[in-house]
Structure formats: structure tokens, C-alpha cells
Write an enzyme that holds these catalytic residues in place. Structure first.
Site, PDB file in Angstrom:
ATOM      1  N   SER A  15       7.435  11.653  18.935  1.00  0.00           N
ATOM      2  CA  SER A  15       7.752  10.437  18.174  1.00  0.00           C
ATOM      3  C   SER A  15       8.642  10.776  16.975  1.00  0.00           C
ATOM      4  O   SER A  15       8.716  11.936  16.549  1.00  0.00           O
ATOM      5  CB  SER A  15       6.419   9.828  17.695  1.00  0.00           C
ATOM      6  OG  SER A  15       6.626   8.698  16.880  1.00  0.00           O
ATOM      7  N   SER A 141       7.024  16.474   2.507  1.00  0.00           N
ATOM      8  CA  SER A 141       7.317  15.074   2.164  1.00  0.00           C
ATOM      9  C   SER A 141       7.692  15.010   0.686  1.00  0.00           C
ATOM     10  O   SER A 141       7.311  15.906  -0.090  1.00  0.00           O
ATOM     11  CB  SER A 141       6.081  14.217   2.409  1.00  0.00           C
ATOM     12  OG  SER A 141       6.283  12.898   1.952  1.00  0.00           O
ATOM     13  N   TYR A 154      -2.994  12.264   1.636  1.00  0.00           N
ATOM     14  CA  TYR A 154      -1.717  12.679   2.245  1.00  0.00           C
ATOM     15  C   TYR A 154      -0.937  13.565   1.278  1.00  0.00           C
ATOM     16  O   TYR A 154      -0.473  14.649   1.645  1.00  0.00           O
ATOM     17  CB  TYR A 154      -0.908  11.430   2.603  1.00  0.00           C
ATOM     18  CG  TYR A 154       0.438  11.702   3.226  1.00  0.00           C
ATOM     19  CD1 TYR A 154       0.553  12.318   4.472  1.00  0.00           C
ATOM     20  CD2 TYR A 154       1.621  11.324   2.584  1.00  0.00           C
ATOM     21  CE1 TYR A 154       1.792  12.555   5.059  1.00  0.00           C
ATOM     22  CE2 TYR A 154       2.867  11.553   3.159  1.00  0.00           C
ATOM     23  CZ  TYR A 154       2.944  12.167   4.393  1.00  0.00           C
ATOM     24  OH  TYR A 154       4.179  12.405   4.974  1.00  0.00           O
ATOM     25  N   LYS A 158       0.254  17.480   1.605  1.00  0.00           N
ATOM     26  CA  LYS A 158       1.676  17.860   1.582  1.00  0.00           C
ATOM     27  C   LYS A 158       1.996  18.766   0.382  1.00  0.00           C
ATOM     28  O   LYS A 158       2.855  19.649   0.485  1.00  0.00           O
ATOM     29  CB  LYS A 158       2.560  16.605   1.593  1.00  0.00           C
ATOM     30  CG  LYS A 158       2.478  15.809   2.906  1.00  0.00           C
ATOM     31  CD  LYS A 158       3.008  16.602   4.101  1.00  0.00           C
ATOM     32  CE  LYS A 158       3.124  15.761   5.361  1.00  0.00           C
ATOM     33  NZ  LYS A 158       3.713  16.469   6.494  1.00  0.00           N
ATOM     34  N   THR A 189      10.128   5.602  11.197  1.00  0.00           N
ATOM     35  CA  THR A 189       9.333   6.138  12.311  1.00  0.00           C
ATOM     36  C   THR A 189       8.020   5.335  12.400  1.00  0.00           C
ATOM     37  O   THR A 189       7.830   4.373  11.665  1.00  0.00           O
ATOM     38  CB  THR A 189       8.970   7.617  12.085  1.00  0.00           C
ATOM     39  OG1 THR A 189       8.003   7.685  11.020  1.00  0.00           O
ATOM     40  CG2 THR A 189      10.170   8.478  11.726  1.00  0.00           C
TER      41      THR A 189
HETATM   42  N1  LIG Z   1       8.594   8.888   8.297  1.00  0.00           N
HETATM   43  C1  LIG Z   1       8.543   9.155   7.010  1.00  0.00           C
HETATM   44  O1  LIG Z   1       8.851   8.293   6.156  1.00  0.00           O
HETATM   45  C2  LIG Z   1       8.151  10.528   6.547  1.00  0.00           C
HETATM   46  C3  LIG Z   1       8.376  10.858   5.201  1.00  0.00           C
HETATM   47  C4  LIG Z   1       8.005  12.119   4.751  1.00  0.00           C
HETATM   48  C5  LIG Z   1       7.448  13.034   5.609  1.00  0.00           C
HETATM   49  N2  LIG Z   1       7.237  12.690   6.911  1.00  0.00           N
HETATM   50  C6  LIG Z   1       6.617  13.698   7.777  1.00  0.00           C
HETATM   51  O2  LIG Z   1       7.378  13.848   8.948  1.00  0.00           O
HETATM   52  C7  LIG Z   1       6.539  14.346   9.994  1.00  0.00           C
HETATM   53  C8  LIG Z   1       6.792  13.543  11.259  1.00  0.00           C
HETATM   54  O3  LIG Z   1       6.327  12.225  11.095  1.00  0.00           O
HETATM   55  P1  LIG Z   1       7.073  10.933  11.671  1.00  0.00           P
HETATM   56  O4  LIG Z   1       7.563  10.176  10.507  1.00  0.00           O
HETATM   57  O5  LIG Z   1       7.997  11.295  12.752  1.00  0.00           O
HETATM   58  O6  LIG Z   1       5.782  10.139  12.225  1.00  0.00           O
HETATM   59  P2  LIG Z   1       5.330   9.659  13.690  1.00  0.00           P
HETATM   60  O7  LIG Z   1       6.422   8.888  14.339  1.00  0.00           O
HETATM   61  O8  LIG Z   1       4.013   8.992  13.474  1.00  0.00           O
HETATM   62  O9  LIG Z   1       5.122  11.034  14.487  1.00  0.00           O
HETATM   63  C9  LIG Z   1       4.055  11.885  14.198  1.00  0.00           C
HETATM   64  C10 LIG Z   1       3.999  13.011  15.225  1.00  0.00           C
HETATM   65  O10 LIG Z   1       2.916  13.878  14.871  1.00  0.00           O
HETATM   66  C11 LIG Z   1       2.116  14.114  16.031  1.00  0.00           C
HETATM   67  N3  LIG Z   1       0.723  14.297  15.677  1.00  0.00           N
HETATM   68  C12 LIG Z   1      -0.076  13.494  14.918  1.00  0.00           C
HETATM   69  N4  LIG Z   1      -1.328  13.970  14.875  1.00  0.00           N
HETATM   70  C13 LIG Z   1      -1.334  15.102  15.623  1.00  0.00           C
HETATM   71  C14 LIG Z   1      -2.347  16.049  15.990  1.00  0.00           C
HETATM   72  N5  LIG Z   1      -3.627  15.923  15.600  1.00  0.00           N
HETATM   73  N6  LIG Z   1      -1.980  17.085  16.770  1.00  0.00           N
HETATM   74  C15 LIG Z   1      -0.706  17.231  17.194  1.00  0.00           C
HETATM   75  N7  LIG Z   1       0.288  16.379  16.910  1.00  0.00           N
HETATM   76  C16 LIG Z   1      -0.028  15.326  16.129  1.00  0.00           C
HETATM   77  C17 LIG Z   1       2.298  12.879  16.894  1.00  0.00           C
HETATM   78  O11 LIG Z   1       2.119  13.229  18.271  1.00  0.00           O
HETATM   79  P3  LIG Z   1       0.867  12.813  19.207  1.00  0.00           P
HETATM   80  O12 LIG Z   1       0.300  11.534  18.667  1.00  0.00           O
HETATM   81  O13 LIG Z   1       1.482  12.662  20.564  1.00  0.00           O
HETATM   82  O14 LIG Z   1      -0.071  13.975  19.116  1.00  0.00           O
HETATM   83  C18 LIG Z   1       3.758  12.516  16.637  1.00  0.00           C
HETATM   84  O15 LIG Z   1       4.605  13.208  17.534  1.00  0.00           O
HETATM   85  C19 LIG Z   1       5.104  14.253   9.456  1.00  0.00           C
HETATM   86  O16 LIG Z   1       4.672  15.525   9.045  1.00  0.00           O
HETATM   87  C20 LIG Z   1       5.235  13.320   8.273  1.00  0.00           C
HETATM   88  O17 LIG Z   1       4.234  13.546   7.302  1.00  0.00           O
HETATM   89  C21 LIG Z   1       7.579  11.469   7.393  1.00  0.00           C
END
Ligand SMILES: NC(=O)c1ccc[n+]([C@@H]2O[C@H](COP(=O)([O-])OP(=O)(O)OC[C@H]3O[C@@H](n4cnc5c(N)ncnc54)[C@H](OP(=O)(O)O)[C@@H]3O)[C@@H](O)[C@H]2O)c1
Length: 265
Positions: A15, A141, A154, A158, A189
Site C-alpha cells: 500500500s 515521520s 505514534y 517514530k 495514502t
Molecule cells: N502517509 C503519510 O502521511 C505518512 C507520513 C509520515 C510517515 N509515514 C510512514 O510511511 C510508512 C508507510 O505508510 P503509508 O502512508 O504508505 O500507509 P499505508 O498505506 O497504510 O501502508 C502501510 C503499510 O504497512 C504495512 N503494515 C502495517 N502493519 C503491518 C504489520 N503488522 N506487519 C507488516 N506490515 C504492516 C501494511 O501492509 P499489510 O497491511 O498488508 O501488512 C501497508 O503495506 C509508515 O511507516 C508511516 O508511518 C506516512
């Protein structure tokens, strides 16, 4: 950036940021190791990548279970061989006030975002050190640099990632290992949809700030640029979400007032 003959291991590849990063790495010629919990989605992501199942691997990992993860990742590594770039991206967010959030939610956020990251680095790093090459990239983050409402657990997890990466960089620089900490602001996302509320259930709907954030395409282009330039840390975000760490650093009093006023959902 040319990633031909390079192997990039990406967690959270089903994702959002991880899925898009896998696509961009494959476009640049890399062999990608895709990890997350949902194998059917990993297969669909892999099959859509240039090179398909001939070039890319799937390793199911649950970041919430660090001990099992180390067993599964080590077994996979024996078949895959060398990892050039590890991207610790899988993670989960939070939307809940401290007073309304159960302790178990804090534990899960630390397990998934912090301990799962540590565990996978422990499996991959020894071979990198032995060959004096490789990049460890952790997607932390902006919440790992400064706090805001609804994210006590969270942000804690982080901040832990940011601190751990700083220490790791200091320890492994003599082996020529590059450690990059990525601090994204809001990115479009499913992160808010999957965020944990006070009782541990998923929020289920997105936030306007996330929906108005950077695209995953822009975010991943900047991540790859930072890897290519061997940067130590990069903040990637537009508007307030990208400026927040700078505001906090130079005007901490102002930052505290703004954070107390703003409910960022
Ligand atoms: N989007 C933002 O605004 C933002 C901002 C700052 C940082 N981030 C960071 O970016 C990273 C990616 O997030 P995203 O925004 O792409 O969110 P997302 O679309 O919700 O994707 C999260 C991913 O993490 C995996 N995941 C969640 N729990 C898991 C577990 N227990 N074991 C293995 N995999 C797990 C999910 O895969 P499955 O459910 O298939 O396991 C999914 O592929 C995260 O670390 C998030 O904290 C995001």
C-alpha cells in the site's frame, strides 16, 4: 539513479509509499523484495512490476512479532542473497487523545513501528557490514521530529526510530554503511484509514490533511534522491507539514502554541 543489479527490500509494500517505492525501484532496474502481511496483495503488486515474478521476491512478514520476523526474514535472506538497500517502511499511525487511549495501543505502535524495524535491521545488517556496503533506510515521520495532538503513541514510536537511526549511523559509518532517516509530512495514502483509535480499532476513514498531502509519486522520487545522494536525514512534505521541524527547532515556543491550537485530522 540506476538500480540495475541491486536488490531493494521494502516493507509495507502492499500500500501507499511502499507500493509506489517498489514500482519506482523496479522501473530503475532493481530486484525488489516485497514484504507485508497480505500475501495476495503482495502477489498483485509484484505481478504488476516490470520484471514480474522472475525478478522480484515476496517475503511475508508481520512487524508486530519481532521474534518470528527475525526467523522468517533470515530464512528468506538465505535464498535471496545480498541486500543492497533495506527500506523499513511498513507502519501504522494513531488518531486518539492520550486520556482515551488504551495501553495496548501504545504497545502495538511500538511493536510495529519500532521493534519490527529493529528486528529486520538485525537480520540484514551483518552481511552489509561484512561486505562494507549497503543502505539502511527507515521511513520515520515528521511526527518523529515534533509532536502534535492525537499521536502520542505514534510520535513516540517514530521518535524512537529517529533516535535509533542516529545511533546506528554513528556505529556503522566505519563499515561504509549509509543510514537514511526519512521524515515525511502528509502523504496521500491509507495511513489515516488504518490508524489506531483509542480502543485499538482502525479509524476507517481518511483525513483531509492526508488527502491534501504529497502524492506517493512525489514522496518516493524524493526518497530515491536522498538515497542516491547518501543523505543522513530528509524531511519530505508540503506546507506546514514540511516546515514543522524547522519551526520547532528555531521557534520552539511558537511551535508549542501552534500544536496546542491545531487538531490535525
Ligand atoms: N502517509 C503519510 O502521511 C505518512 C507520513 C509520515 C510517515 N509515514 C510512514 O510511511 C510508512 C508507510 O505508510 P503509508 O502512508 O504508505 O500507509 P499505508 O498505506 O497504510 O501502508 C502501510 C503499510 O504497512 C504495512 N503494515 C502495517 N502493519 C503491518 C504489520 N503488522 N506487519 C507488516 N506490515 C504492516 C501494511 O501492509 P499489510 O497491511 O498488508 O501488512 C501497508 O503495506 C509508515 O511507516 C508511516 O508511518 C506516512
Amino acid at each position: 539513479m540506476n538500480l540495475e543489479n541491486k536488490t531493494v527490500w521494502i516493507t509495507g509494500a502492499t500500500s501507499g509509499i511502499g507500493k509506489e517505492l517498489a514500482r519506482q525501484c523496479a522501473e530503475l532496474g532493481a530486484s525488489v523484495v516485497l514484504s507485508a502481511r497480505r500475501v495476495d496483495v503482495l502477489e498483485a503488486v509484484r505481478d504488476a512490476l516490470p520484471g514480474g515474478k522472475q525478478r522480484h521476491h515476496i517475503v511475508r512478514l508481520d512487524l508486530a512479532d519481532a521474534e518470528q520476523l527475525m526467523v522468517d526474514a533470515a530464512a528468506a535472506l538465505e535464498n535471496i542473497g545480498t541486500i543492497d538497500i533495506l527500506v523499513n517502511n511498513g507502519g501504522i499511525s494513531q488518531r486518539g487523545f492520550f486520556l482515551e487511549t488504551e495501553l495496548e495501543v501504545y504497545r502495538r505502535l511500538m511493536d510495529v513501528n519500532y521493534l519490527g524495524t529493529v528486528a529486520l535491521i538485525k537480520v540484514v545488517l551483518p552481511a552489509m557490514c561484512a561486505s562494507n556496503q549497503g543502505s539502511i533506510v527507515s521511513i520515520a515521520s515528521v511526527a518523529g521530529k515534533c509532536g502534535s495532538k492525537l499521536r502520542t503513541g505514534y510520535s513516540g514510536s517514530k521518535f524512537a526510530v529517529v533516535g535509533m537511526m542516529d545511533c546506528l549511523r554513528a556505529e556503522v559509518s566505519e563499515h561504509g554503511i549509509h543510514c537514511l532517516t526519512v521524515c515525511p509530512g502528509y502523504v496521500q495514502t491509507d495511513i489515516a484509514i488504518n490508524a489506531l483509535t483509542g480502543d485499538g480499532s482502525a479509524k476507517g476513514v481518511s483525513d483531509s490533511v492526508i488527502d491534501e498531502g504529497l502524492t506517493t509519486t512525489e514522496c518516493c522520487q524524493q526518497i530515491l534522491k536522498a538515497i542516491d545522494k547518501k543523505q543522513d536525514e530528509v524531511v519530505i512534505g508540503k506546507g506546514v507539514s514540511g516546515l514543522a521541524p524547522t519551526i520547532k527547532r528555531f521557534f520552539p515556543g511558537l511551535y508549542a502554541k501552534l500544536a496546542a491550537k491545531r487538531v490535525a485530522v
